[in-house]
Design an enzyme around this catalytic site. Structure first.
Site, PDB file in Angstrom:
ATOM      1  N   PRO A 221       0.761  -1.326   0.015  1.00 23.80           N
ATOM      2  CA  PRO A 221      -0.052  -0.113   0.015  1.00 23.80           C
ATOM      3  C   PRO A 221       0.722   1.518   0.000  1.00 23.80           C
ATOM      4  CG  PRO A 221      -1.089  -1.310   1.563  1.00 23.80           C
ATOM      5  CD  PRO A 221       0.153  -2.223   1.165  1.00 23.80           C
ATOM      6  N   LYS A 222       1.858   1.187   1.043  1.00 25.97           N
ATOM      7  CA  LYS A 222       2.677   2.567   1.065  1.00 25.97           C
ATOM      8  C   LYS A 222       3.371   2.907  -0.454  1.00 25.97           C
ATOM      9  CE  LYS A 222       6.657   4.984   2.177  1.00 25.97           C
ATOM     10  NZ  LYS A 222       8.120   4.796   1.672  1.00 25.97           N
ATOM     11  N   VAL A 223       3.978   1.863  -0.994  1.00 27.36           N
ATOM     12  CA  VAL A 223       4.702   1.978  -2.111  1.00 27.36           C
ATOM     13  C   VAL A 223       3.727   2.333  -3.465  1.00 27.36           C
ATOM     14  CG1 VAL A 223       6.089   0.788  -4.181  1.00 27.36           C
ATOM     15  CG2 VAL A 223       6.694   0.643  -1.470  1.00 27.36           C
ATOM     16  N   CYS A 226       2.855   5.925  -3.072  1.00 26.73           N
ATOM     17  CA  CYS A 226       4.066   6.692  -3.420  1.00 26.73           C
ATOM     18  C   CYS A 226       4.275   6.850  -5.118  1.00 26.73           C
ATOM     19  CB  CYS A 226       5.657   6.066  -3.094  1.00 26.73           C
ATOM     20  SG  CYS A 226       5.816   6.446  -1.483  1.00 26.73           S
TER      21      CYS A 226
END
Length: 292
Positions: A221-223, A226
């Site tokens: 999710p974070k990548v 980004c």
């Protein structure tokens, strides 16, 4: 061909933007008070030199072929998000305490958007659980080792390698660039990239694009957020790591499980900028030292 021109850049801090840890690309190469970088404009390699003086950017183009100036201006305006109405964003922050406290730490900070979407994807994967310095060094190493070099008056500058080139590397070769265990993710993602509608992500809604990116190896999710924020300028993206979780809990008392819904309801299309300012505020203010 060598040309010079200026661009208005009100409420913009070039250095702060490039060194804010955004995963679109490493900072451009410092040189005599300015910065150099290779850009491809109309499929032609061009060396861009950019310097800031007050509210103007002074830009020099060096290219072996003629390139339309308006195309370069469009690229610069896009990469540094200079058309974004940052004063309206400041009004939003001032109207949402405690966000009003972050402005003075980050005034002039804008998105540093991808000049190459594939580079942004690989940079974002390489950044997972990694320091800013380490992943930026790794991406520069990848460019020097497997990118194409172009000679200009200020030296040789390298493009980012194609998916085909990275897909053909073995794990140990790529690890030598400093990406660690992420090497296998990068190789497998490079092999998959032709089967993922990457070019179509810009036109998709956020949720659909987000779920497609999660299919790529090394993309959680974070990548994914980004990539969507820095690669495709989807401003509702809100990259969340452990530090952002702690800051949000500290400032808003929001539970991690409810964080995405809270961000969607409270920040909407300013979410990406809010995250950028919160992260920069945390780095500069020292608030992370007291956030558990």
């Amino acid at each position: 061909m060598q040309k010079d021109f200026k661009i208005k850049a009100k409420e913009f801090d070039l250095e702060a933007t490039m060194y804010s840890g955004q995963t679109s690309q490493p900072p451009w190469h410092p040189n005599g008070g300015g910065y150099n970088e290779l850009l491809t404009v109309n499929n032609k390699p061009s060396l861009i030199t950019i310097k800031q003086a007050d509210d103007k950017l002074h830009i020099t183009i060096e290219a072996h072929e003629k390139i339309p100036l308006y195309k370069v201006k469009e690229r610069i305006n896009h990469i540094f998000d200079l058309k974004f109405n940052i004063e309206e964003f400041y009004d939003f922050l001032y109207s949402h305490p405690p966000l009003d406290s972050v402005i003075d730490y980050s005034r002039g900070l804008r998105l540093f958007l991808a000049k190459d979407v594939f580079e942004c994807i690989i940079s974002s994967i390489a950044s997972a659980n990694c320091s800013i310095k380490r992943w930026t060094n790794a991406i520069n190493h990848i460019k020097r080792s497997w990118g194409r070099g172009y000679q200009f008056s200020k030296g040789i500058f390298y493009s980012f390698p194609t998916p085909t080139i990275l897909a053909g590397l073995d794990d140990n070769s790529l690890r030598s660039a400093g990406v660690g265990y992420r090497a296998s993710y990068i190789i497998r993602t490079s092999r998959m990239i032709s089967r993922i509608p990457i070019k179509d992500l810009k036109r998709m809604d956020y949720d659909r694009a987000f779920n497609i990116l999660l299919k790529l190896p090394g993309v959680g999710p974070k990548v994914a957020d980004c990539i969507l924020l820095y690669g495709f300028r989807k401003l509702e993206a809100f990259p969340v790591d452990v530090w952002i979780q702690r800051i949000m809990k500290h400032l808003f008392s929001v539970d991690d499980k409810k964080l995405r819904d809270f961000v969607k309801d409270e920040f909407n299309d300013y979410a990406g900028y809010v995250q950028l300012y919160l992260y920069n505020y945390a780095r500069k203010s020292g608030i992370l030292e007291g956030v558990q």
